[in-house]
Design an enzyme around this catalytic site. Sequence first.
Site, mmCIF file in Angstrom:
data_model
loop_
_atom_site.group_PDB
_atom_site.id
_atom_site.type_symbol
_atom_site.label_atom_id
_atom_site.label_comp_id
_atom_site.label_asym_id
_atom_site.label_seq_id
_atom_site.Cartn_x
_atom_site.Cartn_y
_atom_site.Cartn_z
ATOM 1 N NE ARG A 106 43.972 18.429 23.518
ATOM 2 C CZ ARG A 106 44.811 19.115 24.304
ATOM 3 N NH1 ARG A 106 46.000 19.463 23.874
ATOM 4 N NH2 ARG A 106 44.452 19.457 25.531
ATOM 5 C CE1 TYR A 131 33.483 14.992 -0.005
ATOM 6 C CE2 TYR A 131 34.925 16.133 1.542
ATOM 7 C CZ TYR A 131 33.757 15.447 1.266
ATOM 8 O OH TYR A 131 32.860 15.216 2.274
ATOM 9 C CG ASP A 140 42.371 14.529 -0.622
ATOM 10 O OD1 ASP A 140 42.588 13.308 -0.567
ATOM 11 O OD2 ASP A 140 41.312 15.057 -0.226
ATOM 12 C CE LYS A 143 35.264 8.984 1.891
ATOM 13 N NZ LYS A 143 35.804 10.219 2.356
#
Length: 381
Positions: free
Chosen positions: A50, A102, A174, A199
């Site tokens: 992690r 979004y 973003d 994306k």
Amino acid sequence: MSQNKYRPATQLIHQGKDRDPATGASTIPIYQASTYHHDGGAPGGYDYARSGNPSREQVEEAIALLEGGVRGFAYASGMAAIGSVLSLLKSGDHLIASADLYGGTWRFITGVLPQQGVTFELVDTTDADAVREAITPQTRALFLETPSNPLFQITDLRVMAEIARDNGLFSVLDNTFMTPLLQRPLDLGIDISIHSATKFLGGHSDILAGLATTADPVLGKRLKYFQNAFGAVLSPFDSFLLSRGIKTLKVRLGESQDSAQVLAERLSTHPAIARVWYPGLAGFEARERHFSQASGAGAVFSFEVKDEHHVTGLLQKAKLPIIAPSLGGVETILTHCWSMSHAAIPEKDKIRQGISKKLLRISIGLEDIEDLWEDLEAGLS
Ligand SMILES: Cc1ncc(COP(=O)(O)O)c(C=O)c1O
């Protein structure tokens, strides 16, 4: 990072490390390990996955390299990146965000942050005065999308960075629609750039991933602390796929953008189409502002049909696009914003924002453009 001196196309291929330091392998292997041996009880370069993993580090270094950041972060999804970055806010803080966002980001900002004691105001960030007026003594951050999703509103990033600096806010963009190749927000003064790497960066509609980077070492340290504490990190396998996707970004995006330009132009004169939103169109109202901060129009555009039966026709008759809430894949993706990407937004808010049932968004893939055109025309007939 020794790759700093190279141009973007070279950086995409060689990324943070261009071969495995341990073996010389041509790709960084999928280090499928959750923990690392502490030789003699002392930690080595890695201690627990992690906190750090070589496969993940590859894409974390890549995003920092590509956008001029000092450090990069990879998360399990774009929303995990957004949620982790916005967890820098604490109870009592106030956030200003673009009104056209979004749907998932809208849900997080309006539904989750208030439960954590963070208040917000959604503002038309294309209007700098409206942003200045929305600042309160509690405002700590500015969250932006440009081009915004799905209405392609263009926010002036240099002006927003200045407003943020003057008022002691951190600014977040973003950058999913543009990718690091078309828009470099950190160079324009934005503090943190975020991507849904699901994306264009991943590029093949086969992973969920999020990336963030900053040029501010202090913010970088805080983001690292939160990433490790929160734990929404990208898996080694998905890191490998993302690294592989990033290598071909330039050719994929270039080809898709060329096709998007032609299709947006053709659709804008089609009798069934009421309006097309695409910065590449000569009549796009914020074209000059967009090209003052980005080097391309991208491969996604939105359009409104004249009648709702055209929506049904397209969704039922078009054979090539995958009909889905996503973008940035090698295949063309057609989205009905009302019921898919922006389903999380209540009807009245969608209508107020200008998202109608007749609005569609299309992300152009790598198919032959004439096949795509014939398919869209058949859907609209
Ligand atoms: C602009 C934008 N930002 C963020 C996200 C969220 O990313 P993810 O789906 O990877 O969580 C999306 C997803 O569609 C998006 O389009």
